[in-house]
Design a protein around this motif. Structure first.
Motif, PDB file in Angstrom:
ATOM      1  N   HIS A 184       3.363  10.198 -34.961  1.00 54.91           N
ATOM      2  CA  HIS A 184       3.952   9.667 -33.757  1.00 54.91           C
ATOM      3  C   HIS A 184       3.839  10.185 -32.209  1.00 54.91           C
ATOM      4  O   HIS A 184       3.850   9.085 -31.546  1.00 54.91           O
ATOM      5  CB  HIS A 184       4.665  11.382 -33.094  1.00 54.91           C
ATOM      6  N   THR A 185       1.949  10.254 -32.247  1.00 56.31           N
ATOM      7  CA  THR A 185       1.341  10.472 -31.391  1.00 56.31           C
ATOM      8  C   THR A 185       0.732   9.362 -30.626  1.00 56.31           C
ATOM      9  O   THR A 185       0.439   8.874 -29.997  1.00 56.31           O
ATOM     10  CB  THR A 185       0.327  11.750 -31.688  1.00 56.31           C
ATOM     11  N   CYS A 187       1.899   6.092 -32.026  1.00 61.19           N
ATOM     12  CA  CYS A 187       3.110   5.240 -31.322  1.00 61.19           C
ATOM     13  C   CYS A 187       3.039   5.775 -29.982  1.00 61.19           C
ATOM     14  O   CYS A 187       3.173   4.561 -29.295  1.00 61.19           O
ATOM     15  CB  CYS A 187       4.404   5.948 -31.698  1.00 61.19           C
ATOM     16  N   ALA A 188       3.572   7.321 -29.250  1.00 61.10           N
ATOM     17  CA  ALA A 188       3.635   7.743 -28.393  1.00 61.10           C
ATOM     18  C   ALA A 188       2.536   6.969 -27.291  1.00 61.10           C
ATOM     19  O   ALA A 188       2.578   6.118 -26.220  1.00 61.10           O
ATOM     20  CB  ALA A 188       4.212   8.618 -27.622  1.00 61.10           C
ATOM     21  N   LYS A 191       2.892   3.050 -26.766  1.00 60.20           N
ATOM     22  CA  LYS A 191       3.824   2.458 -25.614  1.00 60.20           C
ATOM     23  C   LYS A 191       3.032   2.674 -24.350  1.00 60.20           C
ATOM     24  O   LYS A 191       3.723   1.333 -23.561  1.00 60.20           O
ATOM     25  CB  LYS A 191       4.928   3.206 -26.073  1.00 60.20           C
ATOM     26  N   ARG A 192       2.399   3.823 -24.425  1.00 57.34           N
ATOM     27  CA  ARG A 192       2.269   3.795 -22.887  1.00 57.34           C
ATOM     28  C   ARG A 192       1.229   3.146 -22.051  1.00 57.34           C
ATOM     29  O   ARG A 192       0.788   2.040 -21.425  1.00 57.34           O
ATOM     30  CB  ARG A 192       2.121   5.498 -22.531  1.00 57.34           C
ATOM     31  N   LYS A 251      13.581   8.893 -36.255  1.00 60.40           N
ATOM     32  CA  LYS A 251      12.752   9.312 -35.052  1.00 60.40           C
ATOM     33  C   LYS A 251      12.232   8.118 -35.171  1.00 60.40           C
ATOM     34  O   LYS A 251      12.424   8.108 -33.920  1.00 60.40           O
ATOM     35  CB  LYS A 251      12.287  10.825 -35.858  1.00 60.40           C
ATOM     36  N   LEU A 252      11.557   7.364 -35.825  1.00 69.81           N
ATOM     37  CA  LEU A 252      10.386   6.610 -35.432  1.00 69.81           C
ATOM     38  C   LEU A 252      11.521   5.327 -34.898  1.00 69.81           C
ATOM     39  O   LEU A 252      10.145   5.193 -34.311  1.00 69.81           O
ATOM     40  CB  LEU A 252       9.337   6.105 -36.496  1.00 69.81           C
ATOM     41  N   ALA A 254      14.510   5.191 -33.673  1.00 68.69           N
ATOM     42  CA  ALA A 254      14.808   5.766 -32.503  1.00 68.69           C
ATOM     43  C   ALA A 254      13.863   6.231 -30.983  1.00 68.69           C
ATOM     44  O   ALA A 254      14.652   5.948 -29.806  1.00 68.69           O
ATOM     45  CB  ALA A 254      15.696   7.386 -32.563  1.00 68.69           C
ATOM     46  N   ASP A 255      12.667   6.338 -31.397  1.00 67.93           N
ATOM     47  CA  ASP A 255      11.228   6.622 -30.619  1.00 67.93           C
ATOM     48  C   ASP A 255      11.218   5.126 -30.295  1.00 67.93           C
ATOM     49  O   ASP A 255      10.261   4.899 -29.466  1.00 67.93           O
ATOM     50  CB  ASP A 255      10.868   7.688 -30.975  1.00 67.93           C
ATOM     51  N   GLY A 256      11.483   4.084 -31.232  1.00 64.03           N
ATOM     52  CA  GLY A 256      11.188   2.545 -29.598  1.00 64.03           C
ATOM     53  C   GLY A 256       9.738   2.015 -30.741  1.00 64.03           C
ATOM     54  O   GLY A 256       8.834   1.682 -30.324  1.00 64.03           O
ATOM     55  N   CYS A 257       9.407   2.902 -31.628  1.00 62.02           N
ATOM     56  CA  CYS A 257       7.721   2.750 -32.554  1.00 62.02           C
ATOM     57  C   CYS A 257       7.885   1.401 -33.119  1.00 62.02           C
ATOM     58  O   CYS A 257       7.094   0.879 -34.086  1.00 62.02           O
ATOM     59  CB  CYS A 257       7.802   4.145 -33.743  1.00 62.02           C
TER      60      CYS A 257
END
Length: 439
Positions: A184-185, A187-188, A191-192, A251-252, A254-257
């Protein structure tokens, strides 16, 4: 990029085959029984003998090389009978007619072996030299049923893990994740810092690849005893660990990963975009290595591709056994002798050529890993030898068409709890059909 034979094991683990498989064959067919193995040697004269081999339509080149070398060495002839996809169900359909080949390249998992009624229909190879030489724990996990070994495993297990693009992660100052929180970290952060690259890619259009990440995420729980509980009916697929792995996948999403075309994406595009650096990470099995070697070469792979074990909390690698060469009882003593001669030949000096053609790690002691094995693939194999923790996926029954269930999860027509319930319903039905103890 072509679809490799080796992708079949993960798909096969999720296939629920319902057609009269408990007995597995006509009781009057072939030469089934309890007779001993014939005597045979790898270099015996077999002129005039023809062996029928059942195989898939995408059998890898190493097997074909062994067949050709065996013919040259012994004078025997190999007649291949090729089954189209879905290979397993098509082969089992013919098996139930009572027809038997001399050799077959087939799944080595217990859930498939039991459909063959191996004690009656296959030769027990437990005492053969090649069984004792097996690496990666294969003597205890591949082609083993009721404590007997029924196959020669020439391919290493399929190891599931996170393939990552070294250059993409490095450009964003990131290291490959080793657990779900890290995924998750990363991925975020991607994206940034690099919005033009998809953090993850999965092939919802082909469906079968969508099983792999859940397999990875529940590996911790399976290693911790959940798998044994499932096999003995002391645990259920609705266990929180399974449901949580499905929730994590959702969730991945939904988070756009994942890739924007997750629902329609393909295996071929997954590999193509990953190799091109347009995708940062893909959950995949070691079978993808052969495709990457052909498309970009080992040098490029070593520069840009890495591999990391990953599960829910720890860097644990899930893995599954692949095909083995099995020896059915036919009642023709001369052909059975020739079939055993092939197994001895394939596991003897000829095996190094198989390994070299396959560009894989050897599954038997005494052979050398070719230099063409990429570093990422080598890291996955090392996970099976103590370099990283690992957990086999050794399910004793089937849990249904998991790719179909995952498709419903991705499309939003099933919740994680409903998918887990579907897995359990299929599991119970399969376990009862094959007479699994405790059900």
């Amino acid at each position: 990029m072509r679809r490799t034979t080796a992708r079949l094991p993960i798909a096969a683990l999720a296939a629920l085959i319902t057609a009269a498989l408990a007995g597995c064959g006509n009781p009057t067919a072939g030469g089934s029984g309890s007779g001993p193995l014939p005597e045979a040697s790898a270099d015996m004269d077999l002129k005039g003998v023809t062996l029928t081999v059942w195989q898939s339509n995408t059998l890898q080149a190493g097997y074909k090389t062994l067949f050709e070398e065996f013919e040259k060495e012994t004078g025997a002839r190999i007649r291949s009978e090729v089954f189209p996809d879905p290979y397993e169900s098509n082969l089992l359909t013919k098996w139930t007619t009572g027809t038997r080949p001399d050799l077959m390249v087939f799944q080595s998992t217990a859930s498939y072996l039991q459909r063959l009624n191996p004690k009656k229909n296959l030769y027990d190879l437990s005492g053969q030299d090649f069984v004792a030489k097996q690496r990666f724990g294969l003597a205890d996990s591949a082609s083993v049923y009721d404590g007997r070994n029924y196959g020669l495993t020439l391919e290493p297990p399929s190891v599931f893990g996170l393939w990552y693009n070294k250059e993409v992660l490095a450009a964003s100052g990131l290291k490959p994740p080793t657990n779900l929180a890290g995924l998750h970290t990363v991925c975020a952060a991607l994206k940034r810092k690099n919005p033009g690259v998809a953090p993850l890619y999965d092939a919802g259009g082909d469906q079968w690849t969508t099983q792999i990440l859940p397999f990875m995420l529940w590996a911790d729980a399976m290693k911790g005893g959940l798998q044994d509980g499932l096999n003995t009916n002391k645990a259920r697929w609705t266990d929180p660990a399974v449901v949580d792995s499905l929730k994590a996948y959702k969730k991945l999403v939904a988070d756009g990963c994942f890739n924007k075309n997750l629902r329609t994406g393909t295996y071929a595009e997954q590999e193509e975009l990953f190799a091109a650096g347009k995708v940062a990470m893909i959950p995949q099995g070691t079978w993808v290595s052969a495709d990457f070697v052909k498309s970009v070469g080992v040098e490029r792979m070593n520069k840009s591709m890495g591999w990391q074990a990953l599960s829910a909390s720890t860097p644990t690698a899930a893995y599954a056994t692949t095909f083995s060469v099995q020896m059915p009882r036919t009642g023709d003593r001369k052909r059975e002798q020739a079939a055993l001669a092939f197994l001895k030949f394939a596991s003897g000096p000829a095996y190094q050529k198989f390994v070299d053609v396959q560009k894989q790690a050897p599954t038997l002691d005494g052979f050398t890993t070719p230099a063409e094995v990429p570093e990422a693939t080598g890291a996955a194999y090392a996970a099976l030898q103590g370099g990283t923790d690992s957990a086999p996926q050794l399910f004793a029954a089937d849990f249904g068409p998991f790719p179909t269930y995952m498709s419903k999860l991705i499309n939003g027509t099933s919740s994680p709890e409903q998918v887990a319930g579907d897995l359990q319903a299929a599991w119970t039905k399969s376990a009862k059909a094959v007479g699994l103890p405790g059900f």
